[in-house]
Scaffold this active site. Structure first.
Site, mmCIF file in Angstrom:
data_model
loop_
_atom_site.group_PDB
_atom_site.id
_atom_site.type_symbol
_atom_site.label_atom_id
_atom_site.label_comp_id
_atom_site.label_asym_id
_atom_site.label_seq_id
_atom_site.Cartn_x
_atom_site.Cartn_y
_atom_site.Cartn_z
ATOM 1 N N GLU A 1 10.632 2.619 -8.407
ATOM 2 C CA GLU A 1 9.266 3.137 -8.299
ATOM 3 C C GLU A 1 8.512 3.048 -9.615
ATOM 4 O OE1 GLU A 1 6.194 4.121 -6.128
ATOM 5 O OE2 GLU A 1 8.199 4.119 -5.240
ATOM 6 N N VAL B 1 0.893 -1.154 0.000
ATOM 7 C CA VAL B 1 0.000 0.000 0.000
ATOM 8 C C VAL B 1 0.927 1.198 0.000
ATOM 9 C CG1 VAL B 1 -1.859 1.239 1.127
ATOM 10 C CG2 VAL B 1 -1.717 -1.253 1.347
ATOM 11 N N GLU B 2 0.966 1.928 -1.105
ATOM 12 C CA GLU B 2 1.909 3.040 -1.238
ATOM 13 C C GLU B 2 1.183 4.369 -1.051
ATOM 14 O OE1 GLU B 2 5.204 2.854 -3.785
ATOM 15 O OE2 GLU B 2 4.575 0.988 -4.724
ATOM 16 N N GLY B 3 1.730 5.203 -0.187
ATOM 17 C CA GLY B 3 1.121 6.487 0.116
ATOM 18 C C GLY B 3 0.249 6.396 1.356
#
Length: 503
Positions: free
Chosen positions: A193, A88-90
């Site tokens: 990324e 889960v990015e951010g």
């Protein structure tokens, strides 16, 4: 945040659609109103959005035997690991990432990834560690490049025509890494990324990266044995019938249905699958990956217009490969500040980023190494034994010749899989905002969703989620109900509160 629909406006849209839509049957559709191609995050969210609006006469066609798309757990050496999306990015920012909310609702087991000590974990080609101060110096140079980009971007034309690549920005600042440490830091900052190198990636659309500037800098690794894809299963369970064990038994979703042709007219669509079945509907929502749209797996009749084809092919489908390796014992450092370590090869991108799972999978003795782009494509074309031999050579460079041999290896092949043809999209240099809008824009009764249609969050799970939830309303339901004056006004308001309206 501009991308998230205000609750009041969204509620008005849903309420109006429920009142106005004549399609409310949950029976098996002989002529569904909407066919949805693909049961990944965007496909399931598009179907759920329709269902929430009272439009339940749908048919989902999924090419594989499962839902989830590029969120896919598999068993490996006694544990379940994720072939695709894993983080889960951010998280922990001013806005709340909707995927973080869903993960917490399901109590998914997850761990914050801590990269703060990365400079102390840089291994040399030939053995030994680099001095952390030398690594910190390279990291500071890269941070200055990003900071300069943040100052430049607001001065560029809104349409994106003045965009440059990250590599061009590096050249302007006289910082193009060429030594092993510099190249490893460069890869860690950008390729890790975006899955593509700085010479490819757009500066304007990645610096600053909206995912982190809006939702927060933290990322959390999902290690739940139910799988990251259980989020998609959970969403599907809101509108599809399930048995007591939670297995989907709804006839409105069909598995192993490979869509090969979509015919469309002013009056409707006809979808043909590889097994000889034919489906007719009023509309079709295509949620397959950008990589699939760039192949000839699905033929459109008539052929998609040139502006649409050009837009799809201008955008990039990147390849990001997570290779899992199992050992009988642990020979790498453990404890705080050792989760991630880098191998600074003289060959850029050669097995550079490693992760150990002391916390995530205790006692498993599993490592993860990440490669991307050309290395991913190269590795996919060789045997797993060849890849394991290369991996072991690198590990022996880092930890000595006497380390134990790997017992198992798992090498995903997303690029070779005709149902995906890559892992996620990346915004390349040369694609303006207007051209990007054409990726999302419908063609007649054919509509498109997926992470590649999320202007600010392409490439991410939350991008796939938000693309279906927001863009869907604007471009799809608006088309269905465009004759209604009330809905026209609602959608005018909706577009004023978002930045996803197609041109």
């Amino acid at each position: 945040m501009g991308r998230v629909v205000p609750l009041l406006v969204l509620s008005l849209v849903l309420f109006s659609l429920v009142l106005l839509s004549p399609i409310t049957s949950t029976a098996t559709p002989t002529h569904p109103s909407v066919i949805i191609v693909g049961a990944g995050m965007s496909g399931i969210m598009a179907a759920k959005t329709l269902s929430d609006a009272g439009i339940t006469n749908i048919q989902i066609l999924e090419a594989t035997d499962r839902i989830g798309g590029r969120m896919h757990k598999v068993p490996f050496a006694g544990i379940n690991v994720e072939l695709g999306a894993n983080w889960v990015e951010g998280v922990n920012g001013n806005e709340v990432n909707p995927i973080w909310t869903l993960a917490n609702d399901l109590n998914l087991r997850n761990f914050r990834s801590d990269y703060t000590n990365i400079s102390a974990n840089f291994y040399k080609h030939g053995g030994g560690l680099y001095d952390s101060s030398a690594v910190e110096e390279e990291i500071e140079k890269t941070e200055k490049v990003e900071a300069a980009g943040e100052e430049i971007v607001p001065e560029l034309a809104e349409n994106g025509r003045d965009d440059i690549s990250i590599l061009t920005l590096q050249r302007l600042l006289d910082h193009v890494p060429t030594d092993p440490v510099g190249m490893a830091v460069d890869y860690y900052t950008f390729d890790y990324e975006f899955a593509e190198p700085p010479r490819v990636t757009s500066m304007r659309n990645t610096i600053p990266l909206p995912t982190f500037s809006n939702f927060g800098e933290d990322v959390y690794f999902v290690a739940d044995q139910r799988g990251y894809g259980s989020i998609v299963e959970h969403l599907a369970g809101h509108f599809l019938k399930t048995d007591e064990s939670g297995n989907i038994i709804d006839s409105r979703i069909s598995f192993n249905k490979v869509v090969r042709e979509i015919n469309y007219t002013d009056n409707g669509v006809t979808v043909f699958t590889e097994d000889g079945e034919t489906y007719e509907a009023d509309y079709v929502m295509v949620s397959v990956s950008l990589g699939v749209l760039q192949t000839h797996l699905i033929r459109f009749n008539p052929v998609l217009p040139n502006w649409k084809i050009l837009a799809l092919y201008q955008f990039d489908m990147a390849v990001y490969t997570k290779i899992f390796i199992k050992f009988n014992e642990t020979f790498w450092p453990t404890g705080n500040g050792t989760e991630f370590f880098l191998y600074a090869s003289e060959r850029r991108g050669y097995y550079p980023i490693w992760q150990q799972f002391e916390k995530q999978y205790p006692g498993a003795n599993v490592l993860l190494v990440t490669v991307s782009d050309e290395e991913s494509r190269r590795i996919e074309q060789q045997s797993d034994e060849e890849t394991k031999a290369e991996v072991m050579d690198v590990l022996r460079e880092m930890f000595g010749k006497d380390i134990s041999e790997a017992t198992d290896i798992l090498v995903p092949r997303w690029w070779s899989d005709r149902f995906f043809k890559g892992t996620f999209s990346n915004w390349p240099i040369g694609v303006s905002k207007n051209e990007y809008n054409e990726i999302r824009k419908p063609v007649g009764r054919i509509h498109f969703t997926g992470e590649h249609t999320s202007e600010h969050y392409n490439g991410y799970v939350h991008g796939a989620y938000l693309a279906a939830r927001v863009l869907f309303f604007i471009s799809f339901v608006y088309t269905i109900e465009s004759d209604n004056i009330v809905l026209k006004e609602i959608f005018r308001l909706l577009c004023n509160h978002t930045c996803v309206c197609s041109s």
